[in-house]
Scaffold this active site. Structure first.
Site, PDB file in Angstrom:
ATOM      1  N   GLY A  89       0.838  -1.204   0.000  1.00 45.47           N
ATOM      2  CA  GLY A  89       0.000   0.000   0.000  1.00 45.47           C
ATOM      3  C   GLY A  89       0.864   1.242   0.000  1.00 45.47           C
ATOM      4  CG  ASN A  90      -0.268   4.665  -1.481  1.00 42.68           C
ATOM      5  OD1 ASN A  90      -0.937   5.535  -0.924  1.00 42.68           O
ATOM      6  ND2 ASN A  90      -0.731   3.982  -2.531  1.00 42.68           N
ATOM      7  NE  ARG A  91       5.357   6.554   4.645  1.00 43.76           N
ATOM      8  CZ  ARG A  91       5.546   5.768   5.706  1.00 43.76           C
ATOM      9  NH1 ARG A  91       4.611   5.671   6.620  1.00 43.76           N
ATOM     10  NH2 ARG A  91       6.674   5.100   5.836  1.00 43.76           N
ATOM     11  CB  SER A  92      -2.793   8.032  -0.181  1.00 40.67           C
ATOM     12  OG  SER A  92      -4.038   8.695  -0.317  1.00 40.67           O
ATOM     13  CB  ALA A 109      -1.980   7.512  -3.729  1.00 44.36           C
TER      14      ALA A 109
END
Ligand code: CTP
Length: 216
Positions: free
Chosen positions: A21-24, A90
């Site tokens: 995943g990512n930090r959005s 994102a």
């Protein structure tokens, strides 16, 4: 007016307990949904996993998804009837080639993951955009920001691209404030001050509505 908005990160599963995943956080996308709804628009908010609660405004319909493939399916379903598309999500560019049915056990000293490319939601929908539809994308760049953002505008058939600053403290992922620059196909640039994401959203919505009206 109907607005399709994508927001938040996507989670790409690796096994039953892990994902990429990512930090959005989804804050900018959710703020845009509120700002469009405040202008009277019907909003379909296609949101990846976000800690934020579904907006309470009855004009905002929130569709929760996890993966890029699910986000694409939900966005495609709403795109045709939407007058404005805003791609604030994102989206993970790649996903694990295989999703293990059981939890992956620890084994050797290194582990190599094979990833395969995800669908580009904005670019794919961009190919079917009708003349009266208006598309807005986001770009986050670290080098040659304006040139890369403009290239994305052409490749994905955006009418406007919103460039997120990474240089300014308080802007971008996780912050309540943001500083953005907006570009159009003619190369015209609009700079926004560092301000709360709610204020940035209101400014972006009024710019989008004005540009759309000028295009129609
Ligand atoms: N986007 C999308 N689907 C993807 C990747 C990106 O819809 N699979 C959208 C984003 O929501 C954003 C825009 O495309 O509006 C640009 O995203 P970005 O990640 O900056 O672009 P990429 O095409 O992934 O380019 P790169 O990673 O090479 O910078």
């Amino acid at each position: 007016m109907h607005v399709l908005l994508t927001a938040g990160p996507t989670y790409e599963p690796l096994d039953p307990v892990r994902f990429l995943g990512n930090r959005s956080t989804g804050k900018m996308g959710y703020a845009l949904a509120e700002a469009f709804a405040a202008e009277g628009a019907q909003v379909t908010l296609v949101s990846g996993p976000s800690q934020l609660a579904d907006p309470a405004n009855p004009r905002i319909q929130t569709v929760r998804v996890e993966t890029a493939a699910e986000m694409f399916a939900a966005a495609s379903a709403a795109a045709e009837v939407a007058d404005v598309w805003v791609f604030a999500a994102a989206v993970a560019d790649y996903r694990p080639a295989q999703v293990a049915a059981e939890k992956i056990k620890k084994a050797g000293e290194t582990l190599t993951l094979e990833l395969v490319k995800n669908v580009d939601i904005a670019a794919t929908l961009g190919q079917q955009k009708r003349a009266e539809q208006f598309a807005v994308g986001f770009a986050l760049e670290t080098t040659n920001e304006l040139a890369h953002a403009q290239d994305k505008l052409y490749r994905k058939n955006f009418d406007l691209v919103v460039l997120n600053s990474l240089r300014d403290p308080g802007a971008g992922f996780g912050h309540d404030t943001n500083k953005v620059t907006v570009l159009d196909a003619a190369g015209q640039i609009v700079n926004f001050e560092l301000q709360s994401k709610a204020e940035v959203a209101r400014g972006l919505v009024s710019l989008i509505l004005a540009r759309r009206a000028a295009k129609l």
